[in-house]
Design a protein around this motif. Structure first.
Motif, PDB file in Angstrom:
ATOM      1  N   ASP A  17       0.830  -1.206   0.000  1.00  0.00           N
ATOM      2  CA  ASP A  17       0.000   0.000   0.000  1.00  0.00           C
ATOM      3  C   ASP A  17       0.865   1.257   0.000  1.00  0.00           C
ATOM      4  OD1 ASP A  17      -2.284  -1.534  -0.011  1.00  0.00           O
ATOM      5  OD2 ASP A  17      -2.807  -1.146   2.085  1.00  0.00           O
ATOM      6  N   HIS A  18       1.929   1.234   0.772  1.00  0.00           N
ATOM      7  CA  HIS A  18       2.796   2.409   0.822  1.00  0.00           C
ATOM      8  C   HIS A  18       3.474   2.632  -0.535  1.00  0.00           C
ATOM      9  CE1 HIS A  18       5.088   5.579   2.722  1.00  0.00           C
ATOM     10  NE2 HIS A  18       6.128   5.140   2.030  1.00  0.00           N
ATOM     11  N   LEU A  19       4.010   1.573  -1.111  1.00  0.00           N
ATOM     12  CA  LEU A  19       4.658   1.710  -2.419  1.00  0.00           C
ATOM     13  C   LEU A  19       3.669   2.176  -3.486  1.00  0.00           C
ATOM     14  CD1 LEU A  19       7.026  -1.378  -2.377  1.00  0.00           C
ATOM     15  CD2 LEU A  19       7.682   1.038  -2.231  1.00  0.00           C
ATOM     16  N   ALA A  20       2.445   1.686  -3.429  1.00  0.00           N
ATOM     17  CA  ALA A  20       1.427   2.072  -4.403  1.00  0.00           C
ATOM     18  C   ALA A  20       1.035   3.543  -4.263  1.00  0.00           C
ATOM     19  CB  ALA A  20       0.193   1.190  -4.266  1.00  0.00           C
ATOM     20  N   SER A  21       1.232   4.116  -3.095  1.00  0.00           N
ATOM     21  CA  SER A  21       0.865   5.512  -2.869  1.00  0.00           C
ATOM     22  C   SER A  21       1.923   6.492  -3.389  1.00  0.00           C
ATOM     23  CB  SER A  21       0.628   5.764  -1.376  1.00  0.00           C
ATOM     24  OG  SER A  21       1.855   5.785  -0.661  1.00  0.00           O
ATOM     25  N   LEU A  22       3.090   5.972  -3.752  1.00  0.00           N
ATOM     26  CA  LEU A  22       4.178   6.829  -4.219  1.00  0.00           C
ATOM     27  C   LEU A  22       4.090   7.075  -5.723  1.00  0.00           C
ATOM     28  CD1 LEU A  22       7.047   5.122  -2.217  1.00  0.00           C
ATOM     29  CD2 LEU A  22       5.870   7.245  -1.647  1.00  0.00           C
ATOM     30  N   LYS A  23       4.630   8.199  -6.158  1.00  0.00           N
ATOM     31  CA  LYS A  23       4.667   8.498  -7.591  1.00  0.00           C
ATOM     32  C   LYS A  23       5.701   7.592  -8.252  1.00  0.00           C
ATOM     33  CE  LYS A  23       5.229  12.936  -6.683  1.00  0.00           C
ATOM     34  NZ  LYS A  23       5.636  14.316  -6.921  1.00  0.00           N
ATOM     35  N   SER A  24       5.378   7.076  -9.429  1.00  0.00           N
ATOM     36  CA  SER A  24       6.307   6.196 -10.133  1.00  0.00           C
ATOM     37  C   SER A  24       7.617   6.913 -10.453  1.00  0.00           C
ATOM     38  CB  SER A  24       5.677   5.621 -11.396  1.00  0.00           C
ATOM     39  OG  SER A  24       5.316   6.660 -12.272  1.00  0.00           O
ATOM     40  N   SER A  25       7.571   8.226 -10.590  1.00  0.00           N
ATOM     41  CA  SER A  25       8.788   8.989 -10.872  1.00  0.00           C
ATOM     42  C   SER A  25       9.744   9.019  -9.676  1.00  0.00           C
ATOM     43  CB  SER A  25       8.434  10.416 -11.294  1.00  0.00           C
ATOM     44  OG  SER A  25       7.737  11.081 -10.251  1.00  0.00           O
ATOM     45  N   ASP A  26       9.253   8.633  -8.510  1.00  0.00           N
ATOM     46  CA  ASP A  26      10.090   8.588  -7.307  1.00  0.00           C
ATOM     47  C   ASP A  26      10.697   7.207  -7.064  1.00  0.00           C
ATOM     48  OD1 ASP A  26       9.573  11.254  -6.742  1.00  0.00           O
ATOM     49  OD2 ASP A  26       7.874  10.791  -5.438  1.00  0.00           O
ATOM     50  N   LEU A  27      10.369   6.245  -7.943  1.00  0.00           N
ATOM     51  CA  LEU A  27      10.795   4.859  -7.745  1.00  0.00           C
ATOM     52  C   LEU A  27      11.850   4.440  -8.758  1.00  0.00           C
ATOM     53  CD1 LEU A  27       7.251   3.337  -7.166  1.00  0.00           C
ATOM     54  CD2 LEU A  27       8.888   4.099  -5.432  1.00  0.00           C
ATOM     55  N   VAL A  28      12.701   3.508  -8.351  1.00  0.00           N
ATOM     56  CA  VAL A  28      13.702   2.946  -9.257  1.00  0.00           C
ATOM     57  C   VAL A  28      13.125   1.710  -9.937  1.00  0.00           C
ATOM     58  CG1 VAL A  28      15.672   3.810  -7.950  1.00  0.00           C
ATOM     59  CG2 VAL A  28      14.769   1.548  -7.432  1.00  0.00           C
ATOM     60  N   GLU A  29      13.839   1.216 -10.953  1.00  0.00           N
ATOM     61  CA  GLU A  29      13.409   0.022 -11.671  1.00  0.00           C
ATOM     62  C   GLU A  29      13.503  -1.198 -10.745  1.00  0.00           C
ATOM     63  OE1 GLU A  29      15.881   2.089 -12.827  1.00  0.00           O
ATOM     64  OE2 GLU A  29      14.555   3.229 -14.134  1.00  0.00           O
ATOM     65  N   GLU A  30      12.692  -2.192 -11.064  1.00  0.00           N
ATOM     66  CA  GLU A  30      12.599  -3.397 -10.230  1.00  0.00           C
ATOM     67  C   GLU A  30      13.939  -4.123 -10.077  1.00  0.00           C
ATOM     68  OE1 GLU A  30      10.498  -5.556  -7.556  1.00  0.00           O
ATOM     69  OE2 GLU A  30       9.687  -3.884  -8.708  1.00  0.00           O
ATOM     70  N   ASP A  31      14.771  -4.121 -11.126  1.00  0.00           N
ATOM     71  CA  ASP A  31      16.057  -4.806 -11.014  1.00  0.00           C
ATOM     72  C   ASP A  31      16.977  -4.117 -10.004  1.00  0.00           C
ATOM     73  OD1 ASP A  31      16.200  -2.671 -12.902  1.00  0.00           O
ATOM     74  OD2 ASP A  31      18.042  -3.503 -13.743  1.00  0.00           O
ATOM     75  N   ILE A  32      16.856  -2.802  -9.870  1.00  0.00           N
ATOM     76  CA  ILE A  32      17.637  -2.084  -8.864  1.00  0.00           C
ATOM     77  C   ILE A  32      17.122  -2.412  -7.468  1.00  0.00           C
ATOM     78  CG2 ILE A  32      18.254   0.208  -7.984  1.00  0.00           C
ATOM     79  CD1 ILE A  32      18.197   1.178 -10.904  1.00  0.00           C
ATOM     80  N   VAL A  33      15.798  -2.449  -7.322  1.00  0.00           N
ATOM     81  CA  VAL A  33      15.200  -2.825  -6.033  1.00  0.00           C
ATOM     82  C   VAL A  33      15.698  -4.209  -5.631  1.00  0.00           C
ATOM     83  CG1 VAL A  33      13.056  -3.333  -4.794  1.00  0.00           C
ATOM     84  CG2 VAL A  33      13.127  -1.443  -6.431  1.00  0.00           C
TER      85      VAL A  33
ATOM     86  N   TYR B 221      11.743   0.568   6.728  1.00  0.00           N
ATOM     87  CA  TYR B 221      11.359  -0.687   6.086  1.00  0.00           C
ATOM     88  C   TYR B 221      12.233  -0.779   4.851  1.00  0.00           C
ATOM     89  CZ  TYR B 221       7.130  -0.780   8.964  1.00  0.00           C
ATOM     90  OH  TYR B 221       6.248  -0.819  10.004  1.00  0.00           O
ATOM     91  N   VAL B 222      13.097  -1.769   4.781  1.00  0.00           N
ATOM     92  CA  VAL B 222      14.075  -1.831   3.692  1.00  0.00           C
ATOM     93  C   VAL B 222      13.417  -1.969   2.325  1.00  0.00           C
ATOM     94  CG1 VAL B 222      15.953  -2.669   5.156  1.00  0.00           C
ATOM     95  CG2 VAL B 222      14.489  -4.308   4.001  1.00  0.00           C
ATOM     96  N   GLU B 223      12.277  -2.611   2.244  1.00  0.00           N
ATOM     97  CA  GLU B 223      11.609  -2.783   0.957  1.00  0.00           C
ATOM     98  C   GLU B 223      11.097  -1.457   0.405  1.00  0.00           C
ATOM     99  OE1 GLU B 223       9.422  -6.898   0.995  1.00  0.00           O
ATOM    100  OE2 GLU B 223       9.730  -6.138   3.034  1.00  0.00           O
ATOM    101  N   ILE B 224      10.792  -0.531   1.273  1.00  0.00           N
ATOM    102  CA  ILE B 224      10.364   0.797   0.826  1.00  0.00           C
ATOM    103  C   ILE B 224      11.587   1.631   0.460  1.00  0.00           C
ATOM    104  CG2 ILE B 224       9.267   2.959   1.533  1.00  0.00           C
ATOM    105  CD1 ILE B 224       7.337   1.211   3.223  1.00  0.00           C
ATOM    106  N   ARG B 225      12.570   1.669   1.335  1.00  0.00           N
ATOM    107  CA  ARG B 225      13.771   2.462   1.056  1.00  0.00           C
ATOM    108  C   ARG B 225      14.452   1.992  -0.232  1.00  0.00           C
ATOM    109  NH1 ARG B 225      17.958   5.428   4.420  1.00  0.00           N
ATOM    110  NH2 ARG B 225      16.260   5.418   5.876  1.00  0.00           N
ATOM    111  N   ALA B 226      14.494   0.683  -0.451  1.00  0.00           N
ATOM    112  CA  ALA B 226      15.159   0.139  -1.640  1.00  0.00           C
ATOM    113  C   ALA B 226      14.457   0.545  -2.931  1.00  0.00           C
ATOM    114  CB  ALA B 226      15.240  -1.381  -1.549  1.00  0.00           C
ATOM    115  N   ALA B 227      13.176   0.841  -2.857  1.00  0.00           N
ATOM    116  CA  ALA B 227      12.406   1.197  -4.046  1.00  0.00           C
ATOM    117  C   ALA B 227      12.506   2.681  -4.405  1.00  0.00           C
ATOM    118  CB  ALA B 227      10.941   0.826  -3.843  1.00  0.00           C
TER     119      ALA B 227
END
Length: 83
Positions: A25-41, A65-71
């Motif tokens: 839910d937290h990741l879905a609430s973020l703008k895609s422009s603020d996220l890195v590609e899945e391979d980087i995560v 939460y490392v899964e959020i910071r990594a994204a």
């Protein structure tokens, strides 16, 4: 009805489903422009999985939460382990 997790509850008291939903839910609430590609995560999380500071999905160095910071594009490892 409020669906956010209780601020007074511990992760060990939450089910695995609740934890996964919280992250998703937290990741879905973020703008895609603020996220890195899945391979980087994935690469970042592989580093986290070998780190002695990882504790039940959180970083003992910073408390994130490392899964959020990594994204996050601006996400940084507090121990400078990510490339």
């Amino acid at each position: 009805m409020d669906k956010r997790p209780c601020k007074k509850c511990l992760l060990k008291e939450a089910s695995e489903i609740d934890y996964r939903k919280l992250i998703a839910d937290h990741l879905a609430s973020l703008k895609s422009s603020d996220l890195v590609e899945e391979d980087i995560v994935d690469a970042r999380l592989e580093v986290c999985k070998t780190c002695e500071k990882l504790n039940m999905g959180t970083c003992l160095s910073c408390g994130c939460y490392v899964e959020i910071r990594a994204a996050l594009k601006n996400g940084r490892c507090p121990n400078k382990k990510w490339k």
